[in-house]
Write an enzyme that holds these catalytic residues in place. Sequence first.
Site, mmCIF file in Angstrom:
data_model
loop_
_atom_site.group_PDB
_atom_site.id
_atom_site.type_symbol
_atom_site.label_atom_id
_atom_site.label_comp_id
_atom_site.label_asym_id
_atom_site.label_seq_id
_atom_site.Cartn_x
_atom_site.Cartn_y
_atom_site.Cartn_z
ATOM 1 N N LYS A 79 0.838 -1.206 0.000
ATOM 2 C CA LYS A 79 0.000 0.000 0.000
ATOM 3 C C LYS A 79 0.874 1.258 0.000
ATOM 4 C CE LYS A 79 -3.648 2.143 2.769
ATOM 5 N NZ LYS A 79 -4.594 1.984 3.877
ATOM 6 N N GLY A 130 -4.933 -2.186 5.181
ATOM 7 C CA GLY A 130 -4.116 -3.321 4.742
ATOM 8 C C GLY A 130 -4.784 -4.670 4.970
ATOM 9 N N ARG A 131 -5.234 -4.919 6.203
ATOM 10 C CA ARG A 131 -5.800 -6.241 6.507
ATOM 11 C C ARG A 131 -7.207 -6.421 5.954
ATOM 12 N NH1 ARG A 131 -4.805 -3.043 10.525
ATOM 13 N NH2 ARG A 131 -6.380 -2.311 11.988
ATOM 14 N N LYS A 154 8.974 -1.017 14.069
ATOM 15 C CA LYS A 154 9.561 -0.579 12.789
ATOM 16 C C LYS A 154 10.590 0.518 13.041
ATOM 17 C CE LYS A 154 5.628 -1.290 9.655
ATOM 18 N NZ LYS A 154 4.737 -0.650 8.689
ATOM 19 N N GLU A 190 -4.909 -7.398 15.013
ATOM 20 C CA GLU A 190 -4.405 -6.064 14.674
ATOM 21 C C GLU A 190 -5.568 -5.062 14.759
ATOM 22 O OE1 GLU A 190 -0.784 -5.033 11.868
ATOM 23 O OE2 GLU A 190 -2.605 -5.146 10.697
ATOM 24 N N GLU A 205 10.489 -4.714 4.607
ATOM 25 C CA GLU A 205 10.573 -6.116 4.169
ATOM 26 C C GLU A 205 10.270 -6.246 2.678
ATOM 27 O OE1 GLU A 205 8.989 -4.946 6.797
ATOM 28 O OE2 GLU A 205 9.001 -6.356 8.484
ATOM 29 N N HIS A 222 -5.038 -34.088 17.917
ATOM 30 C CA HIS A 222 -3.959 -34.929 18.441
ATOM 31 C C HIS A 222 -2.881 -34.100 19.112
ATOM 32 C CE1 HIS A 222 -5.623 -38.517 16.554
ATOM 33 N NE2 HIS A 222 -6.111 -37.622 15.712
HETATM 34 C C1 G6Q Z 1 -2.554 -4.006 7.946
HETATM 35 C C2 G6Q Z 1 -1.325 -3.393 8.391
HETATM 36 C C3 G6Q Z 1 -0.067 -4.063 7.908
HETATM 37 C C4 G6Q Z 1 0.291 -3.754 6.452
HETATM 38 C C5 G6Q Z 1 1.730 -4.186 6.204
HETATM 39 C C6 G6Q Z 1 2.162 -3.956 4.788
HETATM 40 O O1 G6Q Z 1 -3.649 -3.608 8.191
HETATM 41 O O2 G6Q Z 1 -1.351 -2.054 8.108
HETATM 42 O O3 G6Q Z 1 -0.115 -5.448 8.045
HETATM 43 O O4 G6Q Z 1 -0.591 -4.381 5.584
HETATM 44 O O5 G6Q Z 1 2.583 -3.526 7.097
HETATM 45 O O6 G6Q Z 1 2.050 -2.608 4.458
HETATM 46 P P1 G6Q Z 1 2.221 -2.141 2.981
HETATM 47 O O7 G6Q Z 1 1.113 -2.732 2.178
HETATM 48 O O8 G6Q Z 1 2.165 -0.643 3.016
HETATM 49 O O9 G6Q Z 1 3.550 -2.649 2.506
#
Ligand code: G6Q
Length: 545
Positions: free
Chosen positions: A208, A269-270, A506, A355, A214, A386
């Site tokens: 996003k 994001g989620r 971060k 989250e 990462e 199990h």
């Molecule tokens: C989700 C969070 C988080 C995000 C990641 C990746 O709701 O905000 O999990 O999706 O940190 O972020 P980017 O899509 O900006 O790389």
Amino acid sequence: MKPQPLTSRATWSNLSAHASQIRSEHLRTLFESDHGRAKTFSLKACDLFFDYSKNRINSQTLDLLLELAEDVGLSQRRDAMFAGEKINQTENRAVLHIALRAPESAEILVDGENVIPDVHRVLRKMEKFCDQIKSGTWKGYTGKPIRNIVNIGIGGSDLGPVMAYEALRHYTDRERVFRFVSNVDGTDFVEATRDLDPAETLFIVASKTFTTQETMTNALSARSWLMAVAQDEAAVAKHFVAVSTNAEKVAEFGINTENMFEFWDWVGGRYSMTSAIGLSNLLALGKENFRGMLAGFHLMDEHFRTAPLRENLPVLHGLLNVWYANFFGASTIAVLPYDQYLKRFPAYLQQLTMESNGKCVTLGGAQVDYQTGGIYWGEPGTNGQHSFYQLIHQGTHVIPCDFIAFAKSLNELSDHHDKLTANVFAQTEALAFGKTEQEVSAEGTRSDLVPHRVFPGNRPSNTILCEQLTPQVLGSLIALYEHSVFVQGAIYDINPFDQWGVELGKVLANRILPELVSENLPTLQHDSSTNQLIRMYRACRGRSV
Ligand code: G6Q
């Protein structure tokens, strides 16, 4: 006007008083005294049959939970989300994942602009791209068609796509290879690409913000991996596309923004798997199945928006979670899908739920004095039986469980599916009814062993039974949890749509990185433990200490 604090509401104290009565009732008695109980406490919506009768509730519990929901203004909060109001107050954003699966005829305004035409424009662009990949008109730098698709993203830009890819694998294009790279641990990238030919590989960089450490690190390694054989910058355009809200950063990376699939700041994001973040899913599933999944989401969105609260699946599901978390001291919820394809579903739900509702401050900024979002976890059945089920059956914690089962298997293999289903039903029964001391003794059990073999029962569970795992059913199932999270957040008066808690780690990682790699040991100003770990790491890597 400030909302009344949750725990000082009469609707909350009524529930507390009621809980102290019902805690002494056993599910055995509740079922014995009402033969219509299963029918009363079950509901079908969007092809999901939801049996919630094995919960420690009676009709009064439901009345009181629904009164609480009304009291906190759940319906108004829900309507505000659907109307595009900026309910994500701490980020001053609308929350409109529901717009991503709304039909083209819908109208949802953000700052006076209808967002639906844009949603469908991007969807069509994704579909056109999918046609180009499938037909082979999109070619790699040597002229070969694309056979491997690697999604690079993390968190919300990874967990939804990878979960849906696994969940719907039965429906995927088996001609192509799909991989997902998320971790900054180089092993993830190396293992995901070791058997792939760069000339046939397309990377989808899904981010996003397009600044996530990462993802950017993996994307740069992907570019080097390609360049090592292509040796021509022009190859990037043929092997990289981006999914982002940040065109500037995408261009900076060297990806032509024509090959960027956009989404918007009102998609968290989620909550983004039905946006262009789902591009890898569209490529794997094809247009019809992807649209089928979106349709399933939309069905549940509409159900949540329009069904009366008492017959509203996400509302009931969310309220039951509140019931156990706040009136039975349950801090975890197990999600137990009896379908191997749903193996990543609990991991996906962990982000969605934790989250979102892992917050300790109300929308107004006050510290909460009640437990908020629960800890979600789980494994597909029967594997969990199990291992950890022992604790659910005979341990000291109250762990409400969601069992998810399908009447028809996608891989009918002799009697496997009947056995699988027998297990899931047996678990819900055993948890609810247990085995009494008398029953254990009557089996001729040695008296000293009797206490060990007693199952107390009275352990709550929901069962979600569907006919078959289809793209549409998966969409509805995910949307059920999305909206259940919303319901819980509304009761707790917290913001399920921000994630400030993710930020601190971060920031600190960015501060420590130069201290690990600098030529000379800098003055370390952390605590003695962190300083020690940094020194040890530097020594192991042959750097000065
Ligand atoms: C989700 C969070 C988080 C995000 C990641 C990746 O709701 O905000 O999990 O999706 O940190 O972020 P980017 O899509 O900006 O790389």
